[in-house]
Write a protein that holds these residues in place. Structure first.
Motif, short mmCIF file in Angstrom:
data_model
loop_
_atom_site.label_atom_id
_atom_site.label_comp_id
_atom_site.label_asym_id
_atom_site.label_seq_id
_atom_site.Cartn_x
_atom_site.Cartn_y
_atom_site.Cartn_z
N LYS A 1 0.85 -1.19 0.00
CA LYS A 1 0.00 0.00 0.00
C LYS A 1 0.88 1.24 0.00
CE LYS A 1 -3.85 2.03 2.63
NZ LYS A 1 -4.80 2.06 1.50
N THR A 2 0.46 2.26 -0.73
CA THR A 2 1.18 3.52 -0.74
C THR A 2 0.74 4.32 0.49
OG1 THR A 2 1.22 3.51 -3.16
CG2 THR A 2 1.72 5.59 -2.06
N LEU A 3 1.61 4.42 1.48
CA LEU A 3 1.28 5.08 2.73
C LEU A 3 1.44 6.60 2.58
CD1 LEU A 3 3.12 2.64 5.16
CD2 LEU A 3 0.70 2.64 4.51
N GLN A 4 0.76 7.32 3.46
CA GLN A 4 0.80 8.78 3.40
C GLN A 4 2.23 9.28 3.52
OE1 GLN A 4 -1.72 10.64 6.29
NE2 GLN A 4 -1.52 12.66 5.41
N GLY A 5 2.61 10.15 2.61
CA GLY A 5 3.95 10.72 2.62
C GLY A 5 4.98 9.88 1.90
N LYS A 6 4.56 8.74 1.39
CA LYS A 6 5.47 7.85 0.68
C LYS A 6 5.15 7.85 -0.81
CE LYS A 6 7.37 6.21 4.51
NZ LYS A 6 8.81 6.29 4.86
N SER A 7 6.16 7.59 -1.63
CA SER A 7 5.94 7.58 -3.08
C SER A 7 5.83 6.17 -3.63
CB SER A 7 7.09 8.31 -3.80
OG SER A 7 8.33 7.71 -3.49
N GLU A 8 6.35 5.18 -2.89
CA GLU A 8 6.33 3.80 -3.35
C GLU A 8 5.52 2.93 -2.39
OE1 GLU A 8 7.54 2.63 -6.16
OE2 GLU A 8 8.29 4.61 -6.76
N PRO A 9 4.82 1.93 -2.92
CA PRO A 9 4.07 1.02 -2.04
C PRO A 9 5.00 0.25 -1.10
CG PRO A 9 3.40 0.78 -4.35
CD PRO A 9 4.65 1.61 -4.34
N GLU A 10 4.51 0.00 0.10
CA GLU A 10 5.27 -0.78 1.07
C GLU A 10 4.45 -2.00 1.49
OE1 GLU A 10 6.44 1.58 4.40
OE2 GLU A 10 7.36 3.17 3.17
N VAL A 11 5.15 -3.08 1.87
CA VAL A 11 4.46 -4.29 2.34
C VAL A 11 3.83 -4.00 3.70
CG1 VAL A 11 4.75 -6.69 3.09
CG2 VAL A 11 6.00 -5.84 1.07
N VAL A 12 2.53 -4.24 3.79
CA VAL A 12 1.81 -3.97 5.04
C VAL A 12 1.22 -5.24 5.65
CG1 VAL A 12 1.25 -1.59 4.46
CG2 VAL A 12 -0.30 -3.41 3.73
N TYR A 13 1.20 -6.34 4.87
CA TYR A 13 0.65 -7.59 5.44
C TYR A 13 1.08 -8.76 4.57
CZ TYR A 13 -2.63 -10.57 7.98
OH TYR A 13 -3.18 -11.54 8.78
N GLU A 14 1.22 -9.92 5.20
CA GLU A 14 1.55 -11.14 4.47
C GLU A 14 0.43 -12.15 4.67
OE1 GLU A 14 5.40 -12.60 5.49
OE2 GLU A 14 6.42 -10.72 4.97
N TYR A 15 0.01 -12.78 3.58
CA TYR A 15 -1.09 -13.74 3.61
C TYR A 15 -0.56 -15.17 3.43
CZ TYR A 15 -4.25 -9.76 2.97
OH TYR A 15 -4.92 -8.58 3.12
N LYS A 16 -1.20 -16.09 4.12
CA LYS A 16 -0.83 -17.51 4.06
C LYS A 16 -2.08 -18.34 3.75
CE LYS A 16 -1.47 -18.08 9.06
NZ LYS A 16 -2.13 -16.77 9.20
N PRO A 17 -1.93 -19.64 3.49
CA PRO A 17 -3.10 -20.48 3.22
C PRO A 17 -4.14 -20.38 4.33
CG PRO A 17 -1.12 -21.66 2.64
CD PRO A 17 -0.66 -20.38 3.30
#
Length: 211
Positions: free
Chosen positions: A174-190
């Protein structure tokens, strides 16, 4: 249900089909009765009702239209009919008998359903659904495969699909406020799921999901 059958198996099923005609208002199957046929709708429309509790009126669940099938639960699990199906137009249905169903279709279908029901039973959002409702939801689940790095959904897009992970892992960026590039915010598993907010609230996708 039949798309994974070999051509020779499909021919056996087709040869075993019987034709059944119903008038508008006829009950094709009734909840609680024994059943020995699976029905496939060739022409017409039917409605499905289920009585959730003894002291309640049957609840409308869905329509069945040409190409749809019903009645398989009684054959799969040797159980009484789980719902009632009523013709709301004149209908022509194909019927498949228990013997042919058990010999050709049952094993593959049971395995497919058990796989989806296992995934669905682990999803907290669906925890209030009873086994019948989860089974019918499993009927409309489709398998989609993604390679590493593929975008499953993209932030800001419209969304009309809810995803559950059967195998593999994915990350939300997700592109967080004040950032220009998306950052990993969560990891999904089975067993994890995503995409439900767009369905529940009509929102656009809130993040990227990448395999």
């Amino acid at each position: 249900m039949f798309k994974f059958l070999e051509e020779s198996q499909k021919k056996i099923v087709i040869d075993a089909l019987s034709v059944h005609n119903f008038k508008n208002g006829d009950w094709v199957i009734k909840q609680g009765e024994d059943g020995d046929l699976l029905y496939i709708v060739d022409d017409g429309t039917l409605e499905c009702y289920r009585q959730m509790k003894k002291d309640e009126e049957p609840k409308y669940l869905r329509n069945y239209d040409p190409g749809d099938s019903f009645g398989e639960l009684a054959l799969l699990y040797n159980a009484p009919r789980a719902a009632s199906i009523k013709a709301v137009t004149d209908c022509t249905l194909f019927g498949l008998d228990r013997e042919t169903f058990n010999a050709i279709v049952k094993d593959a279908e049971v395995k497919r359903r058990e796989k989806f029901e296992d995934v669905l039973s682990k999803i907290e959002l669906l925890s209030t659904m009873d086994p019948y409702e989860r089974t019918k939801l499993g009927d409309v689940v489709k398998v989609e495969k993604y390679s590493k790095g593929d975008f499953v959904i993209k932030e800001g897009e419209e969304g009309d699909i809810f995803y559950m992970i059967e195998e593999g892992h994915a990350v939300a960026t997700k592109t967080l406020q004040g950032k220009s590039e998306p950052e990993v915010v969560y990891e999904y598993k089975p067993g994890d799921y995503f995409g439900e907010l767009s369905l529940l609230n009509g929102d656009t996708r809130q993040a990227n999901i990448i395999a």
